[in-house]
Design a protein around this motif. Structure first.
Motif, PDB file in Angstrom:
ATOM      1  N   HIS A  89       0.844  -1.189   0.000  1.00  0.00           N
ATOM      2  CA  HIS A  89       0.000   0.000   0.000  1.00  0.00           C
ATOM      3  C   HIS A  89       0.889   1.253   0.000  1.00  0.00           C
ATOM      4  CE1 HIS A  89       0.849  -0.372   4.348  1.00  0.00           C
ATOM      5  NE2 HIS A  89       0.706   0.934   4.372  1.00  0.00           N
ATOM      6  N   LYS A  90       0.314   2.375  -0.376  1.00  0.00           N
ATOM      7  CA  LYS A  90       1.097   3.593  -0.472  1.00  0.00           C
ATOM      8  C   LYS A  90       0.277   4.790   0.019  1.00  0.00           C
ATOM      9  CE  LYS A  90       4.674   4.917  -3.725  1.00  0.00           C
ATOM     10  NZ  LYS A  90       5.243   4.600  -5.036  1.00  0.00           N
ATOM     11  N   PHE A  91       0.958   5.686   0.688  1.00  0.00           N
ATOM     12  CA  PHE A  91       0.329   6.928   1.150  1.00  0.00           C
ATOM     13  C   PHE A  91       0.555   8.014   0.097  1.00  0.00           C
ATOM     14  CE2 PHE A  91       0.856  11.106   3.105  1.00  0.00           C
ATOM     15  CZ  PHE A  91      -0.378  11.246   3.725  1.00  0.00           C
ATOM     16  N   TRP A  92      -0.483   8.832  -0.152  1.00  0.00           N
ATOM     17  CA  TRP A  92      -0.373   9.877  -1.184  1.00  0.00           C
ATOM     18  C   TRP A  92      -0.685  11.233  -0.574  1.00  0.00           C
ATOM     19  CZ3 TRP A  92       1.569   8.056  -5.661  1.00  0.00           C
ATOM     20  CH2 TRP A  92       1.452   6.674  -5.892  1.00  0.00           C
ATOM     21  N   ILE A 113      -4.765   6.818   0.638  1.00  0.00           N
ATOM     22  CA  ILE A 113      -3.994   5.580   0.734  1.00  0.00           C
ATOM     23  C   ILE A 113      -4.523   4.633  -0.340  1.00  0.00           C
ATOM     24  CG2 ILE A 113      -3.431   3.579   2.190  1.00  0.00           C
ATOM     25  CD1 ILE A 113      -3.984   5.422   4.625  1.00  0.00           C
ATOM     26  N   SER A 114      -3.622   4.083  -1.120  1.00  0.00           N
ATOM     27  CA  SER A 114      -4.025   3.069  -2.105  1.00  0.00           C
ATOM     28  C   SER A 114      -3.562   1.708  -1.597  1.00  0.00           C
ATOM     29  CB  SER A 114      -3.404   3.371  -3.466  1.00  0.00           C
ATOM     30  OG  SER A 114      -2.006   3.505  -3.361  1.00  0.00           O
ATOM     31  N   ILE A 115      -4.433   0.727  -1.754  1.00  0.00           N
ATOM     32  CA  ILE A 115      -4.107  -0.626  -1.263  1.00  0.00           C
ATOM     33  C   ILE A 115      -4.303  -1.623  -2.402  1.00  0.00           C
ATOM     34  CG2 ILE A 115      -4.590  -2.374   0.505  1.00  0.00           C
ATOM     35  CD1 ILE A 115      -5.978  -0.203   2.158  1.00  0.00           C
ATOM     36  N   TRP A 128      -9.155   2.490  -2.691  1.00  0.00           N
ATOM     37  CA  TRP A 128      -8.725   3.884  -2.604  1.00  0.00           C
ATOM     38  C   TRP A 128      -9.401   4.471  -1.366  1.00  0.00           C
ATOM     39  CZ3 TRP A 128      -5.380   7.368  -3.081  1.00  0.00           C
ATOM     40  CH2 TRP A 128      -5.704   8.717  -2.891  1.00  0.00           C
ATOM     41  N   SER A 136      -5.220  11.569   9.060  1.00  0.00           N
ATOM     42  CA  SER A 136      -4.154  10.666   8.632  1.00  0.00           C
ATOM     43  C   SER A 136      -2.972  10.695   9.595  1.00  0.00           C
ATOM     44  CB  SER A 136      -3.696  11.057   7.224  1.00  0.00           C
ATOM     45  OG  SER A 136      -2.549  10.347   6.873  1.00  0.00           O
ATOM     46  N   HIS A 141      -1.762   3.605  10.142  1.00  0.00           N
ATOM     47  CA  HIS A 141      -2.004   3.222   8.749  1.00  0.00           C
ATOM     48  C   HIS A 141      -1.941   1.710   8.557  1.00  0.00           C
ATOM     49  CE1 HIS A 141      -1.174   7.310   6.596  1.00  0.00           C
ATOM     50  NE2 HIS A 141      -1.865   7.453   7.716  1.00  0.00           N
ATOM     51  N   VAL A 145      -4.905  -0.598   7.001  1.00  0.00           N
ATOM     52  CA  VAL A 145      -4.710  -1.433   5.807  1.00  0.00           C
ATOM     53  C   VAL A 145      -5.034  -2.889   6.141  1.00  0.00           C
ATOM     54  CG1 VAL A 145      -2.972  -2.319   4.202  1.00  0.00           C
ATOM     55  CG2 VAL A 145      -3.038   0.118   4.759  1.00  0.00           C
TER      56      VAL A 145
END
Lengths: 229, 140
Positions: A89-92, A113-115, A128, A136, A141, A145
């Motif tokens: 996953h990534k934090f944006w 956050i995208s998972i 999303w 946040s 996180h 997730v």
């Protein structure tokens, strides 16, 4: 670090239909104060620009402004590239969200956050999550997730997988039998004491399982397979 | 921005609850939650609900679980189904914890939801998922 199932997911094992899962996803949104949670079917992207959402939960007042049933995503969208092609996953940050998630209404103070979710049989899905920056900063996180993946695992097993498995349930068999007698969805609903919606859902699942496109083919295939006499 | 154009239809929802105070809240929820025309018809008992089913074209029923002290949806849903109602029926209850709620499909209900979980988004989801007649299956 060991994750624990949060209290808001006590109903996880009891979830049967999409509304049950909507309730669970809504619990996650409320628990973590998310603005939005969307679960996407990524299997046809980027070959096809449009992505179908399997679940959208909006946890804010201007929800009417958000229509995410089907979204059109450019091939170079870095957030959806992460969902489709990566594992973690990534934090944006807000700048990236504003650039790439313009279809989500007002995202002026939103981070995301995208998972990515990849199943053992090679299918691709992804979350999303949109949330205020202030929220946040406060939440865990990894736990968020983990919780999302926990619910997705159950959603996949209960909702997505049965639709794609060629196993006809006893209820579905009843629907095939009554269809072979020439009964319509409404008539079958009355006979079985169910709703037309349920009968149509069963029929849709049967069509997918038998890989046919209409009732006539469904009945013919069922006879050939020996499902009905 | 991607927009999806949908056919405009009127969704008529029958809400059955023995507490008329709930009608006000439900009306507010349905008005704000649906993105199409909606009409809410409210009655306090199953007998009145059956009468409405004979008189009006109802898209969906939201049914309070306990309309009488000793009865629950396991008795009331079959009564509604006996009137040849083939639309979706959802059970709305202050608590959906009891184990028998897990068998809602067997009694002809389509979904269950707690009253505390009902908000405009949830109503919107329910209408989209259950009340819109968007599943079309070809006969030939």
């Amino acid at each position: 670090m060991k994750h624990q199932k949060p209290d808001c997911l006590v109903d996880l094992e009891r979830a049967i239909n999409k509304l049950d899962f909507y309730r669970l996803f809504k619990c996650l949104c409320v628990n973590y104060d998310l603005d939005l949670l969307a679960l996407f079917d990524m299997n046809n992207w980027p070959e096809e620009a449009s992505i179908e959402s399997l679940m959208v939960v909006v946890n804010r007042e201007d929800s009417n402004l958000v229509d995410l049933d089907v979204v059109s995503i450019a091939e170079n969208n870095v957030i959806f590239q992460n969902i489709r092609d990566e594992i973690l996953h990534k934090f944006w940050d807000n700048k990236t969200v504003c650039e790439h998630i313009s279809f989500c209404g007002d995202v002026s103070s939103t981070v995301g956050i995208s998972i990515p979710l990849h199943t053992p049989n090679g299918r691709h899905f992804g979350f999303w999550l949109a949330l205020p920056k202030s929220v946040s900063d406060k939440i865990d996180h990894d736990q968020l997730v983990y919780d999302c993946k926990l619910v997705f695992q159950s959603f996949f097993n209960q909702i997505i997988l049965p639709d794609s498995m060629p196993i006809i349930s006893p209820r579905e068999l009843e629907v095939i039998r009554w269809s072979s007698e020439g009964k319509t969805s409404v008539e079958i609903a009355i006979i079985l004491g169910l709703s037309e919606h349920t009968i149509n859902s069963y029929t849709t699942k049967i069509l997918q399982k038998l890989q046919v496109v209409n009732r006539a083919q469904m009945v013919a295939t069922a006879i050939r397979m020996g499902l009905i006499k | 921005m991607n927009s999806v154009v949908e056919e405009v239809e009127t969704i008529t929802i029958l809400f059955v609850d023995d507490n008329p105070d709930e009608f006000v809240l439900m009306e507010w929820l349905v008005k704000g939650g649906a993105d199409q025309n909606t009409e809410l018809v409210c009655v306090t008992d199953i007998e009145s609900a059956c009468k409405v089913l004979e008189e009006k074209n109802i898209s969906m029923i939201l049914l309070d679980n306990k309309l009488h002290l000793n009865d629950d949806f396991r008795t009331s849903v079959p009564v509604l189904r006996s009137k040849a109602f083939t639309g979706p029926i959802g059970i709305v209850s202050s608590s959906i914890e009891p184990e028998y709620f897990q068998e809602f499909e067997q009694y002809g209900a389509d979904f269950r939801i707690g009253k505390n979980e009902l908000d405009r988004n949830a109503i919107g989801f329910i209408i989209d998922e259950f009340a819109k007649k968007d599943i079309k299956i070809s006969d030939d």
